[in-house]
Design an enzyme around this catalytic site. Structure first.
Site, PDB file in Angstrom:
ATOM      1  N   ASN A   1       1.320  -1.186  -0.126  1.00 11.61           N
ATOM      2  CA  ASN A   1       0.310   0.686   0.100  1.00 11.61           C
ATOM      3  C   ASN A   1       0.254   1.077  -0.048  1.00 11.61           C
ATOM      4  O   ASN A   1       1.561   1.135   0.705  1.00 11.61           O
ATOM      5  CB  ASN A   1      -1.191   0.233   1.372  1.00 11.61           C
ATOM      6  CG  ASN A   1      -0.361   1.079   2.506  1.00 11.61           C
ATOM      7  OD1 ASN A   1      -0.465   1.981   2.296  1.00 11.61           O
ATOM      8  ND2 ASN A   1       0.014  -0.070   3.126  1.00 11.61           N
TER       9      ASN A   1
ATOM     10  N   PHE B   1      -1.810   7.828   4.506  1.00  8.67           N
ATOM     11  CA  PHE B   1      -2.328   9.042   5.610  1.00  8.67           C
ATOM     12  C   PHE B   1      -3.448   9.612   5.059  1.00  8.67           C
ATOM     13  O   PHE B   1      -3.822  10.666   5.239  1.00  8.67           O
ATOM     14  CB  PHE B   1      -1.640   9.882   6.689  1.00  8.67           C
ATOM     15  CG  PHE B   1      -0.738   8.971   7.631  1.00  8.67           C
ATOM     16  CD1 PHE B   1      -0.169   7.990   7.540  1.00  8.67           C
ATOM     17  CD2 PHE B   1      -0.332   9.544   7.426  1.00  8.67           C
ATOM     18  CE1 PHE B   1       0.619   7.150   8.240  1.00  8.67           C
ATOM     19  CE2 PHE B   1       1.110   9.650   8.503  1.00  8.67           C
ATOM     20  CZ  PHE B   1       1.560   7.953   9.044  1.00  8.67           C
TER      21      PHE B   1
ATOM     22  N   SER C   1       5.472   4.899   8.925  1.00 10.40           N
ATOM     23  CA  SER C   1       5.017   4.815   7.517  1.00 10.40           C
ATOM     24  C   SER C   1       5.524   5.516   6.535  1.00 10.40           C
ATOM     25  O   SER C   1       6.415   5.858   6.682  1.00 10.40           O
ATOM     26  CB  SER C   1       3.391   5.197   7.448  1.00 10.40           C
ATOM     27  OG  SER C   1       3.184   6.365   6.157  1.00 10.40           O
TER      28      SER C   1
ATOM     29  N   LYS D   1       5.438   2.825  17.526  1.00  8.56           N
ATOM     30  CA  LYS D   1       5.681   2.298  16.386  1.00  8.56           C
ATOM     31  C   LYS D   1       6.603   2.240  14.952  1.00  8.56           C
ATOM     32  O   LYS D   1       6.731   3.416  14.936  1.00  8.56           O
ATOM     33  CB  LYS D   1       4.063   1.947  15.760  1.00  8.56           C
ATOM     34  CG  LYS D   1       3.830   0.995  14.524  1.00  8.56           C
ATOM     35  CD  LYS D   1       3.062   1.153  13.973  1.00  8.56           C
ATOM     36  CE  LYS D   1       2.277  -0.384  13.073  1.00  8.56           C
ATOM     37  NZ  LYS D   1       1.458  -0.595  12.674  1.00  8.56           N
TER      38      LYS D   1
ATOM     39  N   ASN E   1       5.921  -1.420  11.532  1.00  2.00           N
ATOM     40  CA  ASN E   1       5.336  -1.496  10.523  1.00  2.00           C
ATOM     41  C   ASN E   1       5.631  -1.860   8.790  1.00  2.00           C
ATOM     42  O   ASN E   1       6.335  -2.858   8.808  1.00  2.00           O
ATOM     43  CB  ASN E   1       5.239   0.356   9.738  1.00  2.00           C
ATOM     44  CG  ASN E   1       4.027   1.081   9.785  1.00  2.00           C
ATOM     45  OD1 ASN E   1       3.953   0.719   8.690  1.00  2.00           O
ATOM     46  ND2 ASN E   1       3.526   1.672   9.940  1.00  2.00           N
TER      47      ASN E   1
ATOM     48  N   ASN F   1       4.675   5.748   3.545  1.00  2.00           N
ATOM     49  CA  ASN F   1       4.368   6.789   2.260  1.00  2.00           C
ATOM     50  C   ASN F   1       3.954   8.007   2.857  1.00  2.00           C
ATOM     51  O   ASN F   1       3.409   8.541   1.980  1.00  2.00           O
ATOM     52  CB  ASN F   1       2.972   6.188   2.446  1.00  2.00           C
ATOM     53  CG  ASN F   1       2.994   4.312   1.580  1.00  2.00           C
ATOM     54  OD1 ASN F   1       3.749   4.283   1.410  1.00  2.00           O
ATOM     55  ND2 ASN F   1       2.171   3.567   2.271  1.00  2.00           N
ATOM     56  N   THR F   2       4.647   9.244   3.707  1.00  2.00           N
ATOM     57  CA  THR F   2       4.881  10.824   4.176  1.00  2.00           C
ATOM     58  C   THR F   2       6.258  10.682   3.871  1.00  2.00           C
ATOM     59  O   THR F   2       6.715  10.359   4.864  1.00  2.00           O
ATOM     60  CB  THR F   2       4.222  11.219   5.020  1.00  2.00           C
ATOM     61  OG1 THR F   2       2.263   9.817   5.165  1.00  2.00           O
ATOM     62  CG2 THR F   2       3.897  12.088   5.708  1.00  2.00           C
TER      63      THR F   2
HETATM   64  C1  LIG Z   1      -3.908  -1.323   4.026  1.00  2.00           C
HETATM   65  C2  LIG Z   1      -2.896  -0.553   5.041  1.00  2.00           C
HETATM   66  C3  LIG Z   1      -2.960   0.153   5.827  1.00  2.00           C
HETATM   67  C4  LIG Z   1      -2.070   0.681   6.233  1.00  2.00           C
HETATM   68  N1  LIG Z   1      -1.831   1.851   7.412  1.00  2.00           N
HETATM   69  C5  LIG Z   1      -1.728   2.354   8.159  1.00  2.00           C
HETATM   70  C6  LIG Z   1      -2.380   3.765   8.896  1.00  2.00           C
HETATM   71  O1  LIG Z   1      -2.424   4.160   8.861  1.00  2.00           O
HETATM   72  N2  LIG Z   1      -0.840   3.074  10.248  1.00  2.00           N
HETATM   73  C7  LIG Z   1      -0.263   2.164  10.701  1.00  2.00           C
HETATM   74  O2  LIG Z   1       1.010   2.773  11.574  1.00  2.00           O
HETATM   75  N3  LIG Z   1       0.312   1.173  10.230  1.00  2.00           N
HETATM   76  C8  LIG Z   1      -0.500   1.499   9.083  1.00  2.00           C
HETATM   77  N4  LIG Z   1      -0.519  -0.160   8.153  1.00  2.00           N
HETATM   78  C9  LIG Z   1       0.219  -1.200   8.757  1.00  2.00           C
HETATM   79  C10 LIG Z   1      -0.337  -2.111  10.059  1.00  2.00           C
HETATM   80  O3  LIG Z   1      -0.371  -1.782  10.924  1.00  2.00           O
HETATM   81  C11 LIG Z   1       1.063  -3.301   9.968  1.00  2.00           C
HETATM   82  O4  LIG Z   1       1.834  -2.878  11.019  1.00  2.00           O
HETATM   83  C12 LIG Z   1       1.525  -4.037   9.118  1.00  2.00           C
HETATM   84  O5  LIG Z   1       0.853  -3.854   7.871  1.00  2.00           O
HETATM   85  C13 LIG Z   1       2.523  -5.602   9.357  1.00  2.00           C
HETATM   86  O6  LIG Z   1       0.815  -5.642   9.815  1.00  2.00           O
HETATM   87  P1  LIG Z   1       0.414  -7.644   8.610  1.00  2.00           P
HETATM   88  O7  LIG Z   1       1.486  -7.894   8.093  1.00  2.00           O
HETATM   89  O8  LIG Z   1      -0.222  -8.061   9.511  1.00  2.00           O
HETATM   90  O9  LIG Z   1      -0.987  -6.752   7.384  1.00  2.00           O
HETATM   91  C14 LIG Z   1      -1.369  -0.624   7.250  1.00  2.00           C
HETATM   92  C15 LIG Z   1      -1.105  -1.245   6.331  1.00  2.00           C
HETATM   93  C16 LIG Z   1      -1.863  -1.879   4.867  1.00  2.00           C
HETATM   94  C17 LIG Z   1      -1.989  -2.906   4.559  1.00  2.00           C
END
Ligand SMILES: Cc1cc2nc3c(=O)[nH]c(=O)nc-3n(C[C@H](O)[C@H](O)[C@H](O)COP(=O)(O)O)c2cc1C
Length: 362
Positions: free
Chosen positions: A111, A115, A173, A215, A244, A175-176
């Site tokens: 992704n 934000f 993140s 985080k 993350n 992406n910022t």
């Molecule tokens: C579509 C998407 C959006 C995410 N948005 C955020 C976010 O806004 N803030 C954040 O701290 N992590 C965000 N994450 C990261 C997840 O919280 C997590 O740390 C990461 O995906 C690893 O866990 P997973 O493998 O179980 O997905 C996002 C992940 C995905 C897939």
């Protein structure tokens, strides 16, 4: 295993663009059509961490419920806790679409949302309507065009203080642009000082101390981990969330989607995020709470995060592949593990594979 209805729903959702499918799943949760699959309460899975009592160690990670639309519905699915956000002070659109990609063969997601969220005001109004007992954390971040990023985190603490059971300062993140620079030692020292001083002021005013977690990314050098650990230990932080999404594309089968820019999550993140978790546990010692995130897809992978040093775990991406029954299945599986290994508490397995994971070269 997933049931036939879940498999059918998944097939339908996978015909859609991932972001459209996400929107439908939020609407389904809001409408109550998703049946509750929560496991029965099990005292062996309950723990008090950072002063909060978690009924089980499996949480919904940030990013699924960015705008606090369905936190209580997620808890009804069987999660022990859920984290809304990331929220920024002002609403923002995020990056251009498409910006979420499924790597089906890898059970992964990339992704680059950036934000996208409705801003503090909208999330606050929704959280005010939730039960104060619900274990809902608030993940805070900074607007992309913010002139003072640290001030955005401070605004998050102040705005949500009365409704958050815990805060997560998200500085990881990808992406910022520039956000991950807050992990550098001097910037992190400045952020933690100001954010934690704000929390202390609010605690003084309200008589209630809300824990703050940080985080971090999985893409850290050994020196980067040393710096973060030093600052975490120098401040009154309540815990760490590791990790993350990653910028790495190693070991992926879907080479076409792998070329998309953004953060990778899901199964291929498991090893890397678990190794970083163990290395941070080694640096921080046994007492600081750590939440392990990245590629949790089953009771066995959840247990392995705990063995690598996690107190609690979170997940997001694997639920896309496994369906809404996943948290209940994991919690049930952890209860079975307690039966099998005659554990009085799931905590007994914590750190039992710390050396193995800390030594993994990923
Ligand atoms: C579509 C998407 C959006 C995410 N948005 C955020 C976010 O806004 N803030 C954040 O701290 N992590 C965000 N994450 C990261 C997840 O919280 C997590 O740390 C990461 O995906 C690893 O866990 P997973 O493998 O179980 O997905 C996002 C992940 C995905 C897939």
């Amino acid at each position: 295993m997933t049931g036939p209805l879940e498999r059918l729903a998944r097939r339908g959702l996978f015909l859609l663009d991932p972001e459209a499918a996400h929107g439908i799943s939020i609407r389904a949760l809001k409408s109550g059509v998703v049946p509750s699959c929560a496991a029965p309460a099990d005292a062996r899975l309950e723990q008090t961490i950072a002063g909060l009592t978690f009924p089980n160690p499996v949480g919904m990670a940030a990013g699924y419920d960015k705008n606090a639309e369905v936190p209580e519905a997620l808890l009804r699915l069987g999660f022990g806790f859920t984290e809304i956000g990331t929220v920024t002070p002002r609403p923002q659109q995020g990056n251009d679409k498409p910006r979420i990609f499924r790597l089906v063969e890898d059970e992964a997601v990339i992704n680059r949302l950036g934000f996208n969220n409705d801003g503090h005001g909208a999330a606050l109004a929704r959280l005010q309507a939730c039960s104060r007992q619900a274990l809902i954390g608030v993940n805070i971040g900074a607007n992309k065009d913010s002139a003072d990023r640290i001030a955005d985190y401070v605004a998050g603490i102040r705005t949500f203080y009365a409704v958050a059971r815990y805060f997560t300062a998200n500085i990881s993140s990808p992406n910022t642009p520039g956000l991950r620079d807050l992990q550098a030692r001097e910037s992190l020292a400045a952020l933690l000082s100001v954010v934690l001083a704000t929390r202390d002021e609010e605690a003084e005013k309200s008589g209630r101390r809300v824990p703050v977690f940080l985080k971090i990314a999985p893409d850290l050098t050994e020196g980067g981990m040393d710096d973060i650990a030093a600052e975490v230990l120098a401040h009154d932080l309540d815990g760490l969330i590791v990790s993350n999404t990653t910028l790495s594309r190693e070991g992926l089968r879907d080479q076409r989607q792998a070329k998309e820019a953004g953060g990778l999550s899901g199964k291929p993140l498991f090893e890397k995020s678990t190794a970083v978790l163990a290395r941070m546990r080694k640096r921080l010692g046994p007492d600081l709470p750590i939440i392990g995130v990245g590629g949790v897809s089953s009771a066995e992978t959840a247990a392995e995060k705990i063995r690598a040093g996690a107190d609690l775990v979170q997940l997001y991406s694997c639920m896309v592949y496994e369906g809404p029954g996943l948290p209940g299945r994991i919690v049930r599986g952890l209860s079975q593990l307690c039966d099998r290994d005659k554990l009085a508490s799931i905590r007994e397995i914590r750190d039992s594979r710390l050396d193995y994971w800390a030594g993994r070269n990923v």
